[in-house]
Design a protein around this motif. Structure first.
Motif, PDB file in Angstrom:
ATOM      1  N   UNK A  78       0.851  -1.186   0.000  1.00 30.03           N
ATOM      2  CA  UNK A  78       0.000   0.000   0.000  1.00 30.03           C
ATOM      3  C   UNK A  78       0.886   1.235   0.000  1.00 30.03           C
ATOM      4  N   UNK A  79       0.774   2.060  -1.026  1.00 30.73           N
ATOM      5  CA  UNK A  79       1.521   3.314  -1.079  1.00 30.73           C
ATOM      6  C   UNK A  79       0.812   4.347  -0.223  1.00 30.73           C
ATOM      7  N   UNK A  80       1.566   5.008   0.658  1.00 32.59           N
ATOM      8  CA  UNK A  80       0.993   5.983   1.578  1.00 32.59           C
ATOM      9  C   UNK A  80       1.280   7.395   1.058  1.00 32.59           C
ATOM     10  N   UNK A  81       0.246   8.191   0.751  1.00 34.34           N
ATOM     11  CA  UNK A  81       0.488   9.560   0.297  1.00 34.34           C
ATOM     12  C   UNK A  81       0.956  10.428   1.451  1.00 34.34           C
ATOM     13  N   UNK A  82       1.753  11.434   1.157  1.00 35.81           N
ATOM     14  CA  UNK A  82       2.120  12.391   2.202  1.00 35.81           C
ATOM     15  C   UNK A  82       3.476  12.181   2.826  1.00 35.81           C
ATOM     16  N   UNK A  83       4.228  11.158   2.421  1.00 36.21           N
ATOM     17  CA  UNK A  83       5.566  10.999   2.969  1.00 36.21           C
ATOM     18  C   UNK A  83       5.655   9.953   4.057  1.00 36.21           C
ATOM     19  N   UNK A  84       6.777   9.963   4.783  1.00 32.77           N
ATOM     20  CA  UNK A  84       7.039   8.971   5.824  1.00 32.77           C
ATOM     21  C   UNK A  84       6.051   9.106   6.974  1.00 32.77           C
ATOM     22  N   UNK A  85       5.712   7.985   7.589  1.00 33.58           N
ATOM     23  CA  UNK A  85       4.693   7.956   8.640  1.00 33.58           C
ATOM     24  C   UNK A  85       5.307   7.736  10.012  1.00 33.58           C
ATOM     25  N   UNK A  86       4.759   8.409  11.003  1.00 38.49           N
ATOM     26  CA  UNK A  86       5.157   8.193  12.385  1.00 38.49           C
ATOM     27  C   UNK A  86       4.229   7.199  13.075  1.00 38.49           C
ATOM     28  N   UNK A  87       3.077   6.925  12.473  1.00 35.09           N
ATOM     29  CA  UNK A  87       2.105   5.994  13.041  1.00 35.09           C
ATOM     30  C   UNK A  87       1.198   5.535  11.917  1.00 35.09           C
ATOM     31  N   UNK A  88       0.892   4.226  11.866  1.00 31.62           N
ATOM     32  CA  UNK A  88       0.103   3.709  10.745  1.00 31.62           C
ATOM     33  C   UNK A  88      -0.731   2.515  11.191  1.00 31.62           C
ATOM     34  N   UNK A  89      -1.968   2.423  10.679  1.00 32.39           N
ATOM     35  CA  UNK A  89      -2.876   1.320  10.990  1.00 32.39           C
ATOM     36  C   UNK A  89      -3.637   0.918   9.738  1.00 32.39           C
ATOM     37  N   UNK A  90      -3.969  -0.351   9.651  1.00 28.89           N
ATOM     38  CA  UNK A  90      -4.934  -0.829   8.674  1.00 28.89           C
ATOM     39  C   UNK A  90      -6.123  -1.380   9.445  1.00 28.89           C
ATOM     40  N   UNK A  91      -7.340  -1.115   8.971  1.00 28.71           N
ATOM     41  CA  UNK A  91      -8.530  -1.623   9.652  1.00 28.71           C
ATOM     42  C   UNK A  91      -8.581  -3.140   9.529  1.00 28.71           C
ATOM     43  N   UNK A  92      -9.265  -3.776  10.445  1.00 27.13           N
ATOM     44  CA  UNK A  92      -9.293  -5.245  10.458  1.00 27.13           C
ATOM     45  C   UNK A  92      -9.946  -5.832   9.208  1.00 27.13           C
ATOM     46  N   UNK A  93     -10.862  -5.074   8.587  1.00 24.24           N
ATOM     47  CA  UNK A  93     -11.456  -5.566   7.347  1.00 24.24           C
ATOM     48  C   UNK A  93     -10.536  -5.316   6.153  1.00 24.24           C
ATOM     49  N   UNK A  94      -9.376  -4.683   6.421  1.00 24.54           N
ATOM     50  CA  UNK A  94      -8.343  -4.401   5.427  1.00 24.54           C
ATOM     51  C   UNK A  94      -8.799  -3.439   4.336  1.00 24.54           C
ATOM     52  N   UNK A  95      -9.865  -2.678   4.616  1.00 26.22           N
ATOM     53  CA  UNK A  95     -10.395  -1.749   3.614  1.00 26.22           C
ATOM     54  C   UNK A  95      -9.761  -0.369   3.672  1.00 26.22           C
ATOM     55  N   UNK A  96      -9.272   0.034   4.865  1.00 30.32           N
ATOM     56  CA  UNK A  96      -8.762   1.389   5.020  1.00 30.32           C
ATOM     57  C   UNK A  96      -7.413   1.381   5.741  1.00 30.32           C
TER      58      UNK A  96
END
Length: 440
Positions: free
Chosen positions: A82-100
Motif C-alpha cells: 500500500x503506497x501511503x500519500x504524504x511521505x514517511x509515517x510516524x504511526x500507521x494502521x490498517x482496519x481489520x477488514x483491510x479496507x482502510x
C-alpha cells in the motif's frame, strides 16, 4: 514468529525472517540447517508489524520507502503493498477488514487515508500530527498532535455530506476536508466536553468497545498532569450511513489523574494497566511525584486502574524510559517495553553503587502477585510478542531477538533465532487473537 530485520548498509536490504516459536529454531523441526523468510519482501528498513492473526495477515511498515506491505501468513508471502500519500509515517494502521489504511505523516503535517475499496488516496492537512489510534471495529480513528492538547477525529462522509461539503474545507467546523471539490474524508476536532486533555498521545479502547481511553502524557511530555480521559462511543457520536472512520461528534466526559505517568496503556478485562514516568519524588513511584527541575530524573511506573470504579489499585516501579510496548503473557504476566531506559533513576542508582538494581528496558509484571521483574540492560525494547500457551515471550531488544519464560523471566536459548541484521519488531503469527500486539 515474524521478525522485522533491518540492514542499513549501502548494499543491504531488510528482510522478514520467521522462526518456529515452539522449538525456538529457524529451520524445520526435522532438520538442522536452513532458514525461512517471507517470500517477495524487498523493504530496506522494516520497522513495525501490525499483527492480525485472526485475518491471517500482517502489516509491515518500511521506514525507508514509506510503504505498508501486507503479509499473507498462510502463504508466507507478500500479499500486496500500500503506497501511503504524504511521505514517511510516524504511526500507521490498517482496519481489520483491510479496507482502510490511516497514517500520521508528521514531516508533511497530513493524515493519510487509503481507501482500498475505491482505490482512492487522500491527505488531510493537520499541522504537527504525530500519532493515530484506531479501534478494532475501524469506526473510530483519532489523530494526536505533538506538543498539543488537541485531538482530532477522521470521518468518512456520506454521499449527501460530500455534496454539502464541496469546496468547503471547514465543513461543520472541520480542520480540513479532502479532496476539496468533492470531499470524501474530513478531520474534526474532538471536544473536551466535561473533561480535559493534557498532552494526549494515543487511545486504548475498552474491552466492550463502549469507550476510548485517551492516554494523557502530562509532565513527561511537557504538560501538567498525566492522566486518562474517557470518550464514550455510542451511536449518537457516529456518522450514520458511512463506512470506516465515523466518529463525528466525539466528546470527553471524565479525566482521571495518573500520578505514575502515562505514555501507554493495555486493557485486561475491566483493568487498565498504564505505563509511564514521573519525576522522582520522595519514594519510588510515589502518589505525590516530584516536580521537574535541574537534575531531577524520571522513574518508570505502572499504574493499575479499575475502570468501573475509576479507582487506582496500585502504583509499581518498573523500568525507566518511554514505554512503547505492552503485551499480556501466560501465567498472569504483563510485559512492558521501553526506550532510553538507561536515562532514568535505576541507571543512576547502579552508577552510585546500589546493589540489586536492574535498569533494563523490559519489565515483567505479575498481575496476580503485583511483583515486578526488570531485565538486565540489552538496549531499547522495541518489540514484544507473547507465545500464548507455551509460557514464553519473544522480544526485540537492542536490535536482537531474545526469549524468556513467563514464570520467572529466565532467558531461554536464543542462539537459533538470532538475526544477522537489526531486529526491530516481533509478532506471533499463530496467535489466537489480534490483541497479541498493541502498538504498530
Amino acid at each position: 514468529m515474524l521478525i522485522t530485520e533491518q540492514d542499513a548498509s549501502a548494499i543491504g536490504s531488510g528482510a522478514l525472517p520467521f522462526v518456529d516459536a515452539f522449538y525456538d529454531i529457524r529451520h524445520a523441526y526435522n532438520a538442522t540447517t536452513g532458514s525461512f523468510s517471507i517470500s517477495g519482501y524487498s523493504g530496506k528498513l522494516p520497522v513495525t508489524i501490525q499483527n492480525m492473526p485472526e485475518q491471517q495477515t500482517g502489516g509491515v511498515y518500511d521506514a525507508a520507502a514509506g510503504s505498508f506491505t501486507l503479509i499473507n501468513y498462510a502463504g508466507e508471502k507478500v500479499a500486496g503493498t500500500v503506497a501511503i500519500p504524504g511521505g514517511l509515517s510516524s504511526s500507521i494502521f490498517i482496519s481489520r477488514d483491510e479496507n482502510y489504511v490511516y497514517a500520521a505523516n508528521n514531516s508533511t503535517h497530513v493524515i493519510s487515508v487509503v481507501d482500498r475499496v475505491t482505490g482512492g488516496s487522500y491527505a488531510l492537512n493537520l499541522p504537527n500530527v504525530n500519532g493515530i489510534s484506531v479501534n478494532p471495529g475501524g469506526t473510530i480513528v483519532l489523530a494526536f498532535l505533538a506538543n498539543s492538547d488537541d485531538i482530532y477525529s477522521v470521518v468518512h462522509l456520506t454521499t449527501a455530506q460530500q455534496t454539502a461539503a464541496a469546496n468547503n474545507p471547514h465543513y461543520q467546523g472541520a480542520e480540513d476536508c479532502e479532496p476539496q471539490n468533492l470531499p470524501q474524508f474530513c478531520v474534526f476536532p474532538v471536544s473536551t466536553g466535561t473533561a480535559k486533555f493534557d498532552r494526549p498521545l494515543k487511545a486504548v479502547f475498552s474491552s466492550d468497545g463502549s469507550s476510548a481511553y485517551v492516554i494523557d502524557c502530562g509532565p513527561e511530555c511537557g504538560g501538567s498532569t498525566a492522566g486518562v480521559t474517557v470518550i464514550p462511543i455510542t451511536g449518537s457520536v457516529l456518522n450514520q450511513g458511512s463506512e470506516g472512520a465515523s466518529g463525528i461528534s466525539l466528546a470527553a466526559t471524565s479525566f482521571t489523574a495518573i500520578p505514575g505517568g502515562a505514555t501507554n496503556g493495555l486493557f485486561s478485562g475491566n483493568t487498565l494497566y498504564i505505563a509511564g514516568q514521573q519525576f522522582q519524588g520522595g519514594s519510588p513511584c510515589s502518589t505525590t511525584p516530584g516536580a521537574p527541575g535541574s537534575g531531577v530524573l524520571m522513574e518508570g511506573c505502572l499504574t493499575v486502574l479499575n475502570t468501573p470504579s475509576n479507582t487506582i489499585g496500585g502504583v509499581y516501579s518498573i523500568s525507566d524510559g518511554t514505554h512503547n510496548k505492552m503485551v499480556m503473557g501466560d501465567e498472569s504476566t504483563l510485559w512492558i517495553g521501553a526506550a532510553q531506559c538507561q536515562a532514568g533513576v535505576r541507571y543512576q542508582q547502579v552508577q552510585a553503587g546500589v546493589s540489586g538494581i536492574q535498569y533494563g528496558c523490559l519489565t515483567m509484571f505479575n498481575t496476580s502477585t503485583n511483583t515486578v521483574t526488570v531485565d538486565a540492560y540489552k538496549g531499547d525494547a522495541t518489540g514484544i510478542a507473547a507465545v500464548l500457551g507455551l509460557n514464553k515471550i519473544y522480544s526485540a531488544e537492542g536490535g536482537q531477538v531474545y526469549i524468556y519464560n513467563t514464570s520467572s523471566m529466565t532467558e531461554l536459548d536464543n542462539s537459533n533465532v538470532s538475526v544477522t541484521g537489526t531486529a526491530v519488531d516481533v509478532a506471533y503469527m499463530d496467535a489466537a487473537t489480534d490483541s497479541d500486539n498493541t502498538t504498530y
